[in-house]
Design an enzyme around this catalytic site. Structure first.
Site, mmCIF file in Angstrom:
data_model
loop_
_atom_site.group_PDB
_atom_site.id
_atom_site.type_symbol
_atom_site.label_atom_id
_atom_site.label_comp_id
_atom_site.label_asym_id
_atom_site.label_seq_id
_atom_site.Cartn_x
_atom_site.Cartn_y
_atom_site.Cartn_z
ATOM 1 N N LYS A 19 51.086 2.863 -19.669
ATOM 2 C CA LYS A 19 51.498 1.529 -20.114
ATOM 3 C C LYS A 19 52.379 1.725 -21.331
ATOM 4 C CE LYS A 19 47.917 -1.939 -19.573
ATOM 5 N NZ LYS A 19 47.203 -2.869 -20.437
ATOM 6 N N ARG A 38 67.450 3.780 -16.187
ATOM 7 C CA ARG A 38 66.486 3.293 -15.189
ATOM 8 C C ARG A 38 65.322 4.262 -14.947
ATOM 9 N NH1 ARG A 38 71.420 1.904 -13.028
ATOM 10 N NH2 ARG A 38 71.847 -0.325 -13.239
ATOM 11 N N GLU A 77 47.156 -2.352 -13.098
ATOM 12 C CA GLU A 77 46.389 -3.492 -13.572
ATOM 13 C C GLU A 77 46.515 -4.700 -12.648
ATOM 14 O OE1 GLU A 77 46.288 -3.749 -17.838
ATOM 15 O OE2 GLU A 77 46.136 -5.918 -17.732
ATOM 16 N N HIS A 90 39.635 -6.596 -26.238
ATOM 17 C CA HIS A 90 41.034 -6.704 -26.653
ATOM 18 C C HIS A 90 41.596 -8.116 -26.671
ATOM 19 C CE1 HIS A 90 40.962 -2.407 -26.606
ATOM 20 N NE2 HIS A 90 42.249 -2.305 -26.851
ATOM 21 N N GLU A 141 38.458 2.485 -30.639
ATOM 22 C CA GLU A 141 38.612 2.683 -29.189
ATOM 23 C C GLU A 141 37.492 3.576 -28.641
ATOM 24 O OE1 GLU A 141 40.624 0.978 -27.351
ATOM 25 O OE2 GLU A 141 42.165 0.291 -28.753
ATOM 26 N N HIS A 170 43.840 -8.882 -29.794
ATOM 27 C CA HIS A 170 45.268 -9.195 -29.765
ATOM 28 C C HIS A 170 45.564 -10.505 -30.486
ATOM 29 C CE1 HIS A 170 46.002 -6.345 -26.131
ATOM 30 N NE2 HIS A 170 46.067 -5.722 -27.284
ATOM 31 N N ARG A 217 41.685 -2.077 -13.879
ATOM 32 C CA ARG A 217 42.152 -1.546 -15.156
ATOM 33 C C ARG A 217 41.911 -2.509 -16.320
ATOM 34 N NH1 ARG A 217 47.499 2.086 -16.138
ATOM 35 N NH2 ARG A 217 47.462 1.990 -18.387
ATOM 36 N N HIS A 242 44.867 -2.215 -35.392
ATOM 37 C CA HIS A 242 44.461 -2.423 -33.999
ATOM 38 C C HIS A 242 42.990 -2.051 -33.755
ATOM 39 C CE1 HIS A 242 44.959 -2.747 -29.671
ATOM 40 N NE2 HIS A 242 44.461 -1.529 -29.530
ATOM 41 N N LYS A 258 39.292 6.949 -19.159
ATOM 42 C CA LYS A 258 40.551 6.224 -18.971
ATOM 43 C C LYS A 258 41.255 6.685 -17.698
ATOM 44 C CE LYS A 258 44.504 4.095 -20.795
ATOM 45 N NZ LYS A 258 45.201 3.543 -21.931
ATOM 46 N N ASN A 310 40.648 -3.388 -21.332
ATOM 47 C CA ASN A 310 40.923 -4.402 -22.344
ATOM 48 C C ASN A 310 39.639 -4.985 -22.924
ATOM 49 O OD1 ASN A 310 43.806 -4.761 -22.777
ATOM 50 N ND2 ASN A 310 43.847 -5.105 -20.578
HETATM 51 N N1 LIG Z 1 49.776 1.837 -24.147
HETATM 52 C C1 LIG Z 1 48.476 1.711 -24.268
HETATM 53 O O1 LIG Z 1 47.733 1.841 -23.297
HETATM 54 C C2 LIG Z 1 47.897 1.429 -25.622
HETATM 55 C C3 LIG Z 1 46.510 1.489 -25.808
HETATM 56 C C4 LIG Z 1 46.002 1.284 -27.083
HETATM 57 C C5 LIG Z 1 46.856 1.004 -28.143
HETATM 58 N N2 LIG Z 1 48.200 0.937 -27.941
HETATM 59 C C6 LIG Z 1 49.130 0.648 -29.042
HETATM 60 O O2 LIG Z 1 49.050 1.697 -30.006
HETATM 61 C C7 LIG Z 1 49.486 1.193 -31.255
HETATM 62 C C8 LIG Z 1 48.592 1.700 -32.342
HETATM 63 O O3 LIG Z 1 48.625 3.116 -32.350
HETATM 64 P P1 LIG Z 1 48.112 3.961 -33.613
HETATM 65 O O4 LIG Z 1 46.836 3.420 -34.083
HETATM 66 O O5 LIG Z 1 48.205 5.373 -33.217
HETATM 67 O O6 LIG Z 1 49.143 3.565 -34.776
HETATM 68 P P2 LIG Z 1 50.505 4.218 -35.271
HETATM 69 O O7 LIG Z 1 51.277 4.782 -34.173
HETATM 70 O O8 LIG Z 1 51.165 3.191 -36.126
HETATM 71 O O9 LIG Z 1 50.021 5.420 -36.211
HETATM 72 C C9 LIG Z 1 49.305 5.142 -37.382
HETATM 73 C C10 LIG Z 1 49.926 5.801 -38.621
HETATM 74 O O10 LIG Z 1 49.592 7.181 -38.632
HETATM 75 C C11 LIG Z 1 50.767 7.978 -38.855
HETATM 76 N N3 LIG Z 1 50.497 9.256 -38.186
HETATM 77 C C12 LIG Z 1 50.566 9.518 -36.862
HETATM 78 N N4 LIG Z 1 50.120 10.757 -36.624
HETATM 79 C C13 LIG Z 1 49.767 11.291 -37.810
HETATM 80 C C14 LIG Z 1 49.221 12.539 -38.197
HETATM 81 N N5 LIG Z 1 48.883 13.469 -37.299
HETATM 82 N N6 LIG Z 1 48.983 12.743 -39.502
HETATM 83 C C15 LIG Z 1 49.252 11.784 -40.431
HETATM 84 N N7 LIG Z 1 49.750 10.580 -40.121
HETATM 85 C C16 LIG Z 1 50.004 10.342 -38.817
HETATM 86 C C17 LIG Z 1 51.868 7.138 -38.268
HETATM 87 O O11 LIG Z 1 53.117 7.494 -38.817
HETATM 88 C C18 LIG Z 1 51.441 5.737 -38.681
HETATM 89 O O12 LIG Z 1 51.802 5.468 -40.006
HETATM 90 C C19 LIG Z 1 49.498 -0.313 -31.136
HETATM 91 O O13 LIG Z 1 50.825 -0.753 -31.078
HETATM 92 C C20 LIG Z 1 48.797 -0.579 -29.815
HETATM 93 O O14 LIG Z 1 49.267 -1.742 -29.177
HETATM 94 C C21 LIG Z 1 48.723 1.142 -26.703
#
Ligand SMILES: NC(=O)c1ccc[n+]([C@@H]2O[C@H](COP(=O)([O-])OP(=O)(O)OC[C@H]3O[C@@H](n4cnc5c(N)ncnc54)[C@H](O)[C@@H]3O)[C@@H](O)[C@H]2O)c1
Length: 347
Positions: A135, A113, A215, A230, A177, A234, A223, A251, A205, A227
């Site tokens: 989030k 929890r 949000e 987005h 982003e 999405h 907040r 993304h 942010k 998006n």
């Molecule tokens: N929570 C939030 O507020 C929020 C905001 C924006 C996006 N997101 C989420 O984030 C996700 C996308 O994140 P992402 O773009 O970081 O993708 P990801 O986490 O899949 O990373 C991309 C790739 O890079 C590799 N990688 C990571 N760090 C590395 C490094 N330093 N060197 C080499 N390779 C590396 C990972 O293994 C992966 O293959 C989506 O699921 C999206 O929905 C969440």
């Protein structure tokens, strides 16, 4: 004295700091000292970033890719936590991109929890966006991020050194982003040195999250302005979820298309003029990101996906620019949305 920037996220008893700069991951041990007995370090093989928690730690590898953000992976992870005997006196440390921070942060939110967690984001996208703000969540086959929780980390360590190994495409996704933060306001963040760029995005942010942690869907966008771009992004990602679609869109690339769409839709609704559309095309295009829809994606399918969006409490809703800045615009006519999509080259 480290030369790192320290950005507070002020949320009362849930306040924390985002540390930005070279070597920031080295602060993990001091963050955990006195706070956690043991550390469950959740990461992926491909991340390749070693951290020293300064307390007894164990590495928990999760699979790569968006598909790893699932209830199945979450269950496996929590069961491995339980087998190791993780408790709320310990901490979860997420070392990776947004997939790892969303998944591990959500595991921390629900395990016992609520277990403390620290984010060590290792992609540009996670440093400027995903790891900050609390989030967390996983996807369902029906759509992205449909199951999740607001669960703030105890600290976020944005180590700009670890970005050196990031593949070119991942770098560009993060720039999607960065483009969003640039276009949300009037700062030009695109040409800045990495550390300064990350720090400025985090400040934007942090300010938005401080004003609207959870949000709220009130009259003001709060907040939801984060998006920006987005809603369509999405929907595009949801289409790509089906392997038979042949759509290969990350993304940040989907967000880039979504930003251009948001400007075009705002113009069609008479909220902005041509100059704003041109500015969006300029910023997104200069980063080498896509500005048009991928071929073969139908406008009607995208509209129906967007109607299923979490923010669509009152018909089609979009965060759009207008005379009063960014606003959540509800009940947009689907025909106007389809016409705007057609302008962007859909089938
Ligand atoms: N929570 C939030 O507020 C929020 C905001 C924006 C996006 N997101 C989420 O984030 C996700 C996308 O994140 P992402 O773009 O970081 O993708 P990801 O986490 O899949 O990373 C991309 C790739 O890079 C590799 N990688 C990571 N760090 C590395 C490094 N330093 N060197 C080499 N390779 C590396 C990972 O293994 C992966 O293959 C989506 O699921 C999206 O929905 C969440």
């Amino acid at each position: 004295l480290s030369g790192r920037q320290r950005i507070p996220v002020r949320l009362g008893e849930r306040s924390y700091e985002v540390v930005v700069g070279p070597g920031a991951a080295g602060e993990l041990a001091s963050v955990l000292a006195g706070r956690a007995r043991r550390a469950a370090v959740v990461t992926q093989e491909a991340v390749g970033v070693e951290v020293d928690p300064g307390v007894e730690g164990r590495r928990f590898l999760v699979p790569d890719g968006e598909a790893a953000k699932s209830l199945a992976t979450l269950e496996g992870l929590c069961r491995r936590f339980a087998a190791w005997g993780l408790t709320r006196a310990d901490a979860v440390v997420a070392v990776g991109g947004g997939v790892v921070s969303d998944l591990a942060g959500f595991a921390a939110a629900v395990y016992h929890r609520g277990t403390p967690w620290v984010a060590v984001p290792t992609t540009l996208l996670a440093q400027v966006d995903a790891a900050v703000g609390g989030k967390t969540g996983v996807d369902l086959p029906e759509g992205k991020n449909l199951v999740g929780a607001f669960w703030q980390p105890a600290a976020v360590l944005c180590d700009t050194d670890v970005l050196a190994s990031l593949p070119e495409r991942e770098w560009r996704c993060g720039l999607g982003e960065v483009a969003k933060y640039s276009l949300m306001g009037d700062q030009d963040l695109v040409g800045l040195a990495t550390e300064e760029c990350v720090a400025r995005c985090v400040r934007v942010k942090a300010a938005v999250v401080e004003a609207d942690e959870r949000e709220g869907l009130g009259a003001r966008a709060g907040r939801t302005v984060l998006n920006y771009g987005h809603t369509l992004a999405h929907a595009l990602e949801a289409v790509g979820f089906d392997p038979s679609s042949g759509l290969d869109l990350r993304h940040g690339e989907a967000v880039a298309i979504g930003l251009v769409f948001a400007a075009r839709l705002a113009r069609r609704l008479g909220r902005v003029g041509d100059a704003e559309v041109q500015r969006h095309l300029g910023v997104v295009g200069a980063l080498g990101l896509p500005t048009a829809l991928p071929p073969g994606v139908g406008a009607q399918e995208l509209v129906s996906r967007m109607q299923g969006d979490k923010k669509a409490t009152d018909g089609l809703s979009f965060v759009l620019k207008g005379p009063r800045g960014l606003e959540l615009v509800r009940g947009v006519d689907p025909a106007v949305v389809e016409a705007t999509l057609a302008e962007m080259g859909t089938a």
